[in-house]
Enzyme design. Structure first.
Site, PDB file in Angstrom:
ATOM      1  N   HIS A 252       0.880  -1.191   0.000  1.00 45.29           N
ATOM      2  CA  HIS A 252       0.000   0.000   0.000  1.00 45.29           C
ATOM      3  C   HIS A 252       0.912   1.234   0.000  1.00 45.29           C
ATOM      4  O   HIS A 252       1.768   1.379  -0.874  1.00 45.29           O
ATOM      5  CB  HIS A 252      -0.916  -0.116   1.224  1.00 45.29           C
ATOM      6  CG  HIS A 252      -2.046   0.845   1.312  1.00 45.29           C
ATOM      7  ND1 HIS A 252      -2.385   1.708   0.301  1.00 45.29           N
ATOM      8  CD2 HIS A 252      -2.930   1.111   2.330  1.00 45.29           C
ATOM      9  CE1 HIS A 252      -3.432   2.443   0.677  1.00 45.29           C
ATOM     10  NE2 HIS A 252      -3.773   2.098   1.910  1.00 45.29           N
ATOM     11  N   HIS A 291      -2.224  -2.171  -9.622  1.00 43.43           N
ATOM     12  CA  HIS A 291      -3.193  -1.539  -8.724  1.00 43.43           C
ATOM     13  C   HIS A 291      -4.454  -2.381  -8.701  1.00 43.43           C
ATOM     14  O   HIS A 291      -4.839  -2.944  -9.717  1.00 43.43           O
ATOM     15  CB  HIS A 291      -3.528  -0.124  -9.205  1.00 43.43           C
ATOM     16  CG  HIS A 291      -4.161   0.708  -8.145  1.00 43.43           C
ATOM     17  ND1 HIS A 291      -5.501   0.668  -7.867  1.00 43.43           N
ATOM     18  CD2 HIS A 291      -3.610   1.578  -7.279  1.00 43.43           C
ATOM     19  CE1 HIS A 291      -5.748   1.491  -6.862  1.00 43.43           C
ATOM     20  NE2 HIS A 291      -4.629   2.049  -6.488  1.00 43.43           N
ATOM     21  N   ASP A 347       2.883   5.468  -6.638  1.00 46.87           N
ATOM     22  CA  ASP A 347       4.130   5.350  -5.883  1.00 46.87           C
ATOM     23  C   ASP A 347       5.362   5.182  -6.756  1.00 46.87           C
ATOM     24  O   ASP A 347       6.485   5.195  -6.249  1.00 46.87           O
ATOM     25  CB  ASP A 347       4.042   4.149  -4.919  1.00 46.87           C
ATOM     26  CG  ASP A 347       3.010   4.395  -3.827  1.00 46.87           C
ATOM     27  OD1 ASP A 347       3.017   5.496  -3.269  1.00 46.87           O
ATOM     28  OD2 ASP A 347       2.208   3.495  -3.552  1.00 46.87           O
TER      29      ASP A 347
HETATM   30  N1  CMC Z   1       5.023  -6.809  -9.835  1.00 45.54           N
HETATM   31  C1  CMC Z   1       4.935  -8.055 -10.375  1.00 45.54           C
HETATM   32  N2  CMC Z   1       3.797  -8.725 -10.533  1.00 45.54           N
HETATM   33  C2  CMC Z   1       2.674  -8.125 -10.135  1.00 45.54           C
HETATM   34  C3  CMC Z   1       2.674  -6.838  -9.569  1.00 45.54           C
HETATM   35  C4  CMC Z   1       3.907  -6.177  -9.432  1.00 45.54           C
HETATM   36  N3  CMC Z   1       3.966  -4.953  -8.904  1.00 45.54           N
HETATM   37  N4  CMC Z   1       1.417  -6.496  -9.252  1.00 45.54           N
HETATM   38  C5  CMC Z   1       0.642  -7.527  -9.610  1.00 45.54           C
HETATM   39  N5  CMC Z   1       1.394  -8.506 -10.141  1.00 45.54           N
HETATM   40  C6  CMC Z   1       0.931  -9.785 -10.691  1.00 45.54           C
HETATM   41  C7  CMC Z   1       0.513 -10.743  -9.580  1.00 45.54           C
HETATM   42  O1  CMC Z   1       1.605 -11.514  -9.152  1.00 45.54           O
HETATM   43  C8  CMC Z   1      -0.524 -11.552 -10.295  1.00 45.54           C
HETATM   44  O2  CMC Z   1       0.147 -12.451 -11.151  1.00 45.54           O
HETATM   45  P1  CMC Z   1      -0.434 -13.957 -11.374  1.00 45.54           P
HETATM   46  O3  CMC Z   1      -1.736 -13.748 -12.116  1.00 45.54           O
HETATM   47  O4  CMC Z   1       0.620 -14.636 -12.181  1.00 45.54           O
HETATM   48  O5  CMC Z   1      -0.605 -14.537 -10.018  1.00 45.54           O
HETATM   49  C9  CMC Z   1      -1.237 -10.547 -11.198  1.00 45.54           C
HETATM   50  O6  CMC Z   1      -0.260  -9.519 -11.431  1.00 45.54           O
HETATM   51  C10 CMC Z   1      -2.468  -9.935 -10.572  1.00 45.54           C
HETATM   52  O7  CMC Z   1      -2.085  -9.265  -9.387  1.00 45.54           O
HETATM   53  P2  CMC Z   1      -2.862  -9.336  -8.021  1.00 45.54           P
HETATM   54  O8  CMC Z   1      -1.896  -9.675  -6.927  1.00 45.54           O
HETATM   55  O9  CMC Z   1      -4.081 -10.187  -8.158  1.00 45.54           O
HETATM   56  O10 CMC Z   1      -3.322  -7.831  -7.855  1.00 45.54           O
HETATM   57  P3  CMC Z   1      -3.981  -7.190  -6.581  1.00 45.54           P
HETATM   58  O11 CMC Z   1      -5.067  -6.322  -7.060  1.00 45.54           O
HETATM   59  O12 CMC Z   1      -4.339  -8.204  -5.547  1.00 45.54           O
HETATM   60  O13 CMC Z   1      -2.784  -6.324  -5.953  1.00 45.54           O
HETATM   61  C11 CMC Z   1      -1.239  -4.571  -5.656  1.00 45.54           C
HETATM   62  C12 CMC Z   1      -2.611  -4.971  -6.201  1.00 45.54           C
HETATM   63  C13 CMC Z   1      -1.124  -3.061  -5.734  1.00 45.54           C
HETATM   64  C14 CMC Z   1      -1.125  -4.993  -4.183  1.00 45.54           C
HETATM   65  C15 CMC Z   1      -0.160  -5.254  -6.515  1.00 45.54           C
HETATM   66  O14 CMC Z   1      -0.235  -4.802  -7.844  1.00 45.54           O
HETATM   67  C16 CMC Z   1       1.254  -5.003  -5.973  1.00 45.54           C
HETATM   68  O15 CMC Z   1       1.707  -5.744  -5.098  1.00 45.54           O
HETATM   69  N6  CMC Z   1       1.968  -3.951  -6.482  1.00 45.54           N
HETATM   70  C17 CMC Z   1       3.275  -3.624  -5.953  1.00 45.54           C
HETATM   71  C18 CMC Z   1       3.141  -2.778  -4.681  1.00 45.54           C
HETATM   72  C19 CMC Z   1       2.652  -1.387  -4.993  1.00 45.54           C
HETATM   73  O16 CMC Z   1       3.168  -0.705  -5.876  1.00 45.54           O
HETATM   74  N7  CMC Z   1       1.655  -0.936  -4.204  1.00 45.54           N
HETATM   75  C20 CMC Z   1       1.111   0.415  -4.347  1.00 45.54           C
HETATM   76  C21 CMC Z   1      -0.291   0.397  -4.847  1.00 45.54           C
HETATM   77  S1  CMC Z   1      -0.894   2.010  -5.342  1.00 45.54           S
HETATM   78  C22 CMC Z   1      -0.887   3.018  -3.962  1.00 45.54           C
HETATM   79  C23 CMC Z   1      -1.510   2.499  -2.729  1.00 45.54           C
HETATM   80  O17 CMC Z   1      -2.421   1.693  -2.702  1.00 45.54           O
HETATM   81  O18 CMC Z   1      -1.052   2.937  -1.682  1.00 45.54           O
END
Ligand code: CMC
Length: 409
Positions: A252, A291, A347
């Site tokens: 986050h 996201h 971010d």
């Molecule tokens: N790097 C690599 N792979 C990723 C990333 C990433 N940053 N984000 C998502 N994926 C992959 C994930 O592994 C999954 O792959 P698979 O289908 O093979 O399992 C696929 O994309 C779908 O992702 P998800 O985990 O289902 O997505 P989510 O909606 O649950 O998570 C998230 C959203 C923001 C937590 C995630 O994208 C992430 O961990 N990003 C990196 C951390 C980040 O930048 N966070 C800031 C978010 S924006 C500001 C805020 O909220 O504060």
């Protein structure tokens, strides 16, 4: 797995009342709350597929260009832009609020110098709550309205002093004509002052835009925590502590710190392709990408890129920007990211701007939290202004059935 059909009434927003499921003997298992709305809110609108973000109906791009942070705070809280006289009086209410700085200092200075400033901020909100027993009258709308500018003033002092403490420098005194500029002054020498007053002026304007972009973002993890804690009729300060704790995580708000550490660890353009390969095997994350809601470019990231350019013009080039741009270039062409609709989020570039201002990466999430405090308070107020029940999810029990404890256990 048995198939069962249940019928529910869906309203004009595509929502049905979850209680109807329970009445029919089923629950939806939805740990990440992917399709469970926990609020009807009129504050912020997002269309993640189209990359649209609006505060109270106004597009974020226009807001970032035309409004200062405190105007945005007023807009988010009141639903309308402040008329000129109210704009001034709201500003004065924040700047002249009676903040118990001595008490904040006692809290901040009780932490060792190298403490993570988010630990100081999170606990600081809870500590401030002890000074405001009136905040326990959660349904008192007049009290909430009165405390809004005071909490923003306290947040400025608490956040900036936590940052100064982390840097081991003396906090400064508030001067300047914007919330962000005053914040920078209280941070003292925790920011880069070597380029003189004019540079600090540029940094203040940049930070104001960054604060605007972070002020609210509907039901993210932190805001959900704020509402869930508030639903137990917990006071706003303790709820803020919980919201800030949720924000702290690297998935986050902690992602801005994680991005900078990732860019540092990549170190040079030569290592970018290798890092992307490790991301694709799920060994590491590409922090600042992806996201839950945006399946398109995060509109805030577009604005932040411009802010980064402006700040670097004053602060000088930063090789980390080249690494970030190369990561983005490769990722936007690579099927791993394209097929998963992973784009830069808020971010990805914000840390480069913060770093250029002179902030240490450990302080980045505090900057996010200071701005988001506005959104948390507005959601808390919206919750308290309407009908609600305590947020208490159902669970799907998968443990043992009843069994006797052995007589000689
Ligand atoms: N790097 C690599 N792979 C990723 C990333 C990433 N940053 N984000 C998502 N994926 C992959 C994930 O592994 C999954 O792959 P698979 O289908 O093979 O399992 C696929 O994309 C779908 O992702 P998800 O985990 O289902 O997505 P989510 O909606 O649950 O998570 C998230 C959203 C923001 C937590 C995630 O994208 C992430 O961990 N990003 C990196 C951390 C980040 O930048 N966070 C800031 C978010 S924006 C500001 C805020 O909220 O504060």
């Amino acid at each position: 797995m048995a198939k069962r059909t249940v019928e529910v009434d869906v309203d004009e927003h595509g929502a049905f009342n979850g209680a109807e499921l329970k009445q029919q003997g089923v629950v939806s298992y939805d740990q990440p709350l992917l399709s469970t709305a926990t609020a009807r809110s009129a504050i912020t609108y997002i269309d993640g597929d189209a990359g649209i973000l609006r505060y109270r109906g106004y597009p974020i791009e226009q807001i970032a260009e035309r409004l200062h942070f405190l105007q945005v705070a007023y807009l988010l809280a009141h639903g309308e832009l402040a008329p000129e006289d109210e704009r001034q009086s709201f500003r004065r209410a924040v700047y002249d609020a009676e903040v118990d700085v001595e008490r904040i200092d006692a809290h901040v200075n009780s932490f060792p110098v190298d403490s993570h400033p988010m630990a100081i901020l999170i606990s600081g909100y809870a500590a401030l709550g002890a000074s405001h027993p009136e905040a326990k009258h959660v349904k008192d709308a007049e009290m909430r309205k009165r405390l809004f500018p005071l909490v923003l003033a306290e947040t400025l002092e608490l956040g900036a002093r936590a940052i100064a403490r982390h840097a081991g420098v003396e906090p400064g005194r508030q001067t300047g004509d914007s919330y962000a500029r005053r914040f920078l002054e209280v941070c003292g020498d925790a920011i880069d002052r070597a380029r003189g007053e004019e540079a600090v002026e540029v940094f203040g304007r940049a930070l104001d835009v960054l604060f605007v972009l972070h002020a609210d973002h509907e039901l993210n993890a932190g805001t959900n925590a704020m509402r869930a804690i508030g639903s137990a009729e917990t006071d706003m300060y303790s709820s803020l502590a919980g919201a800030a704790a949720a924000l702290y995580g690297p998935l986050h708000g902690g992602a801005n710190e994680a991005v900078l550490r990732m860019l540092d660890s990549i170190g040079s353009l030569d290592n970018v392709a290798g890092y992307i390969e490790r991301v694709k095997t799920h060994e590491v994350l590409l922090y600042g990408f992806g996201h839950r809601v945006y399946k398109n470019y995060d509109p805030r990231a577009t604005v932040i890129k411009k802010v980064v350019d402006e700040v670097l013009e004053t602060a000088g080039a930063n090789p980390l920007l080249d690494i970030a741009q190369e990561l983005e270039r490769i990722a936007l062409e690579d099927d791993y990211f394209v097929s998963r609709k992973l784009y830069p989020n808020v971010d990805f570039y914000s840390g480069i701007a913060y770093r250029a201002i002179g902030f240490d990466p450990a302080t980045f999430t505090v900057l996010f939290a200071v701005a988001r405090t506005v959104g948390w308070l507005c959601h808390y107020d919206e919750l308290m202004s309407g009908e609600f029940k305590i947020t208490r999810p159902a669970q799907v029990y998968v443990g043992k059935g009843e069994r006797p404890v052995p007589k000689r256990a």
